[in-house]
Scaffold this motif. Structure first.
Motif, mmCIF file in Angstrom:
data_model
loop_
_atom_site.group_PDB
_atom_site.id
_atom_site.type_symbol
_atom_site.label_atom_id
_atom_site.label_comp_id
_atom_site.label_asym_id
_atom_site.label_seq_id
_atom_site.Cartn_x
_atom_site.Cartn_y
_atom_site.Cartn_z
ATOM 1 N N ILE A 141 0.833 -1.200 0.000
ATOM 2 C CA ILE A 141 0.000 0.000 0.000
ATOM 3 C C ILE A 141 0.872 1.256 0.000
ATOM 4 C CG2 ILE A 141 -1.662 1.345 1.359
ATOM 5 C CD1 ILE A 141 -2.809 -1.312 2.354
ATOM 6 N N THR A 142 0.519 2.210 -0.844
ATOM 7 C CA THR A 142 1.182 3.510 -0.859
ATOM 8 C C THR A 142 0.140 4.578 -0.525
ATOM 9 O OG1 THR A 142 0.700 3.947 -3.194
ATOM 10 C CG2 THR A 142 2.696 2.688 -2.692
ATOM 11 N N PRO A 143 0.571 5.777 -0.140
ATOM 12 C CA PRO A 143 -0.406 6.833 0.155
ATOM 13 C C PRO A 143 -1.355 7.112 -1.009
ATOM 14 C CG PRO A 143 1.758 7.450 0.975
ATOM 15 C CD PRO A 143 1.948 6.192 0.184
ATOM 16 N N GLU A 144 -0.897 6.838 -2.233
ATOM 17 C CA GLU A 144 -1.752 7.077 -3.396
ATOM 18 C C GLU A 144 -2.971 6.146 -3.416
ATOM 19 O OE1 GLU A 144 1.580 6.839 -3.544
ATOM 20 O OE2 GLU A 144 1.864 9.008 -3.788
ATOM 21 N N HIS A 145 -2.846 4.983 -2.768
ATOM 22 C CA HIS A 145 -3.982 4.060 -2.709
ATOM 23 C C HIS A 145 -5.097 4.604 -1.808
ATOM 24 C CE1 HIS A 145 -0.948 0.877 -3.939
ATOM 25 N NE2 HIS A 145 -1.919 0.707 -4.806
ATOM 26 N N GLY A 146 -4.744 5.514 -0.892
ATOM 27 C CA GLY A 146 -5.708 5.976 0.082
ATOM 28 C C GLY A 146 -5.915 4.938 1.171
ATOM 29 N N PRO A 147 -6.872 5.159 2.051
ATOM 30 C CA PRO A 147 -7.129 4.194 3.124
ATOM 31 C C PRO A 147 -7.678 2.882 2.581
ATOM 32 C CG PRO A 147 -8.802 5.904 3.095
ATOM 33 C CD PRO A 147 -7.750 6.329 2.122
ATOM 34 N N VAL A 148 -7.259 1.779 3.214
ATOM 35 C CA VAL A 148 -7.657 0.432 2.794
ATOM 36 C C VAL A 148 -8.108 -0.347 4.023
ATOM 37 C CG1 VAL A 148 -6.880 -1.725 1.736
ATOM 38 C CG2 VAL A 148 -6.003 0.459 0.890
ATOM 39 N N VAL A 149 -9.193 -1.111 3.893
ATOM 40 C CA VAL A 149 -9.643 -2.024 4.946
ATOM 41 C C VAL A 149 -9.488 -3.446 4.423
ATOM 42 C CG1 VAL A 149 -11.533 -2.759 6.430
ATOM 43 C CG2 VAL A 149 -11.242 -0.329 5.900
ATOM 44 N N LEU A 150 -8.671 -4.232 5.120
ATOM 45 C CA LEU A 150 -8.393 -5.609 4.719
ATOM 46 C C LEU A 150 -9.203 -6.583 5.584
ATOM 47 C CD1 LEU A 150 -4.543 -5.120 4.283
ATOM 48 C CD2 LEU A 150 -6.255 -5.273 2.461
ATOM 49 N N GLY A 151 -8.748 -7.818 5.664
ATOM 50 C CA GLY A 151 -9.452 -8.846 6.432
ATOM 51 C C GLY A 151 -10.255 -9.746 5.517
ATOM 52 N N HIS A 152 -9.939 -11.070 5.551
ATOM 53 C CA HIS A 152 -10.662 -11.986 4.656
ATOM 54 C C HIS A 152 -10.926 -13.350 5.289
ATOM 55 C CE1 HIS A 152 -6.432 -12.974 4.028
ATOM 56 N NE2 HIS A 152 -6.803 -14.127 3.494
ATOM 57 N N GLU A 153 -10.912 -13.391 6.628
ATOM 58 C CA GLU A 153 -11.296 -14.615 7.340
ATOM 59 C C GLU A 153 -12.340 -14.258 8.402
ATOM 60 O OE1 GLU A 153 -7.139 -17.197 6.995
ATOM 61 O OE2 GLU A 153 -7.672 -16.292 8.911
ATOM 62 N N GLY A 154 -13.394 -13.589 7.960
ATOM 63 C CA GLY A 154 -14.396 -13.103 8.892
ATOM 64 C C GLY A 154 -15.427 -14.150 9.258
ATOM 65 N N ALA A 155 -15.998 -13.998 10.444
ATOM 66 C CA ALA A 155 -17.131 -14.814 10.889
ATOM 67 C C ALA A 155 -18.011 -13.931 11.757
ATOM 68 C CB ALA A 155 -16.658 -16.032 11.675
ATOM 69 N N GLY A 156 -19.311 -14.103 11.644
ATOM 70 C CA GLY A 156 -20.205 -13.257 12.422
ATOM 71 C C GLY A 156 -21.652 -13.642 12.247
ATOM 72 N N VAL A 157 -22.523 -12.662 12.447
ATOM 73 C CA VAL A 157 -23.976 -12.893 12.431
ATOM 74 C C VAL A 157 -24.599 -11.976 11.387
ATOM 75 C CG1 VAL A 157 -26.099 -12.827 13.788
ATOM 76 C CG2 VAL A 157 -23.947 -13.521 14.873
ATOM 77 N N VAL A 158 -25.456 -12.532 10.557
ATOM 78 C CA VAL A 158 -26.127 -11.753 9.516
ATOM 79 C C VAL A 158 -27.119 -10.798 10.160
ATOM 80 C CG1 VAL A 158 -27.664 -11.866 7.510
ATOM 81 C CG2 VAL A 158 -25.846 -13.577 7.807
ATOM 82 N N GLU A 159 -27.024 -9.517 9.802
ATOM 83 C CA GLU A 159 -27.964 -8.522 10.320
ATOM 84 C C GLU A 159 -29.030 -8.135 9.303
ATOM 85 O OE1 GLU A 159 -26.142 -5.102 12.108
ATOM 86 O OE2 GLU A 159 -25.730 -6.220 13.950
ATOM 87 N N GLU A 160 -28.668 -8.175 8.008
ATOM 88 C CA GLU A 160 -29.624 -7.745 6.980
ATOM 89 C C GLU A 160 -29.235 -8.381 5.655
ATOM 90 O OE1 GLU A 160 -31.218 -3.529 4.981
ATOM 91 O OE2 GLU A 160 -29.858 -3.508 6.707
ATOM 92 N N VAL A 161 -30.239 -8.724 4.838
ATOM 93 C CA VAL A 161 -29.971 -9.266 3.510
ATOM 94 C C VAL A 161 -30.750 -8.473 2.466
ATOM 95 C CG1 VAL A 161 -29.539 -11.582 4.412
ATOM 96 C CG2 VAL A 161 -31.817 -10.991 3.594
ATOM 97 N N GLY A 162 -30.188 -8.366 1.261
ATOM 98 C CA GLY A 162 -30.876 -7.700 0.168
ATOM 99 C C GLY A 162 -32.030 -8.537 -0.356
ATOM 100 N N GLY A 163 -32.894 -7.889 -1.095
ATOM 101 C CA GLY A 163 -34.105 -8.553 -1.561
ATOM 102 C C GLY A 163 -33.879 -9.708 -2.503
#
Length: 364
Positions: free
Chosen positions: A50-72
């Motif tokens: 990542i360089t400053p030109e990329h801007g802010p980045v949010v990573l993470g790809h081993e998530g687990a949790g609870v569904v709060e909302e789903v699209g139609g």
């Protein structure tokens, strides 16, 4: 909605917890409240670029949790479901239709572009886009947007989400390389190079498959000790003499099945040399682009070398199989995990790099 996320801004800089705006789910999206997320070397490799030109980045790809909302347009997933998040695939290209979604033709766009498939951002900060949608989730946050192709519902209500979160990538990669690609039989002599989360999950999978012998090659003493406790037949320090000779001796002539998790060309070359005739080595570690092998040894001894992404797994099929193995006590991945508060993410990174933690898992 306003969420808290671990933001990366430059190579070498630590993660910072910041407030960002996350879009509401579109018709084909799923909003997940993240309970836990594994820390993977891939996250750190991407952060290092990542360089400053990329801007802010949010990573993470081993998530687990609870569904709060789903699209139609979402089916098969409901609010309240406990889920594991994995990689995305288009489900329409030739490779996906052939049952090989890990090699999806749209993989880079869906998993690594920092945006949705249509080019739009899912997150913003002060009105400016934040790169997200990492592996279709960006789960280093209190909430993430995902899709049906990378969401796996956890049927077992007793499963600990912090324990099973790494099934979305790291544990899936190691176990899948063994169970889906190598497929060792009871006479198999298995060796794994590197005893991180991927390597040790591969060890556990080989033991679950009933391999006759399991050898672990690892330079870090604490990880060798853990491999020994997990039942490896032999544990080898590669800095202590001729590693090829040691592996051949420990396996009675060389492994019939082997896995490299290091991506280090010299290690891969040694792993090929150590193979028994007609043996197979699978490589899952990213490293230098060039590798020198002895073609005469490869050809005359019928050896094979194969790459593998995400354990060649279809997550919706394979992750439930791993959950069943874990519930039966045959895949004790909890032994590999150290949990940290998300506020301690930088300490988790330091502990992983120092070998103090095999698989850090961050929890809210």
């Amino acid at each position: 909605m306003r969420i808290t996320a671990a933001v990366s801004r430059a190579a070498g800089a630590g993660f910072t917890l910041e407030t960002v705006e996350l879009d509401p789910p579109r018709a084909d999206e799923i909003l997940v409240r993240i309970a836990a997320g594994g820390l993977c070397h891939t996250d750190l490799a991407i952060r290092s670029a990542i360089t400053p030109e990329h801007g802010p980045v949010v990573l993470g790809h081993e998530g687990a949790g609870v569904v709060e909302e789903v699209g139609g347009a979402v089916s098969g997933v409901r609010p309240g479901d406990r889920v594991i998040l994995s990689y995305r695939s288009c489900r329409r290209c030739g490779r996906c239709l052939a049952g090989r979604p890990a090699y999806c033709e749209q993989s880079m766009r869906l998993n690594n572009s920092g945006r949705r498939a249509d080019g739009s951002a899912t997150m913003r900060q002060a009105g400016a886009p934040v790169a997200g949608s990492f592996f279709g989730q960006s789960s280093f946050a209190t909430h993430a947007l995902a899709s049906t192709d990378n969401v796996v519902v956890v049927a077992d209500e007793g499963a600990d989400l912090a324990t099973v979160a790494p099934l979305g990538c790291g544990f899936q990669t190691g176990a899948g390389a063994v169970l889906n690609v190598l497929r060792p039989d009871p006479d198999a002599r298995f060796a794994v190079y590197g005893a991180g989360g991927v390597g040790l999950s591969a060890l556990l999978a080989a033991k679950a498959a009933g391999a006759a012998s399991t050898v672990v090659v690892e330079p870090v003493a604490v990880r060798r000790e853990l491999a020994d406790r997990l039942g490896a037949t032999a544990v080898i320090d590669p800095t202590d003499g001729d590693v090829v000779a040691a592996v051949r001796e420990a396996t009675g002539g060389g492994p019939s099945h082997a896995l490299d998790t290091t991506g280090v060309p010299a290690v891969v070359a040694d792993a090929v040399r150590a193979l028994a005739p007609t043996g197979t080595l699978v490589v899952v570690g990213l490293g230098a682009a060039e590798l020198t092998l002895d073609l005469q040894d490869l050809m005359l001894n019928g050896k094979a070398v194969r790459g593998c992404i995400e354990g060649d797994a279809v997550p919706q099929r394979f992750i439930p199989e791993l959950l069943d193995l874990h519930a039966a006590g045959r895949f004790p991945v909890q032994e590999l995990i150290t949990t940290y508060s998300f506020t301690d993410i930088n300490r988790a990174v330091a502990d992983q790099r120092a070998g103090r933690a095999v698989k850090p898992v961050l929890v809210w």
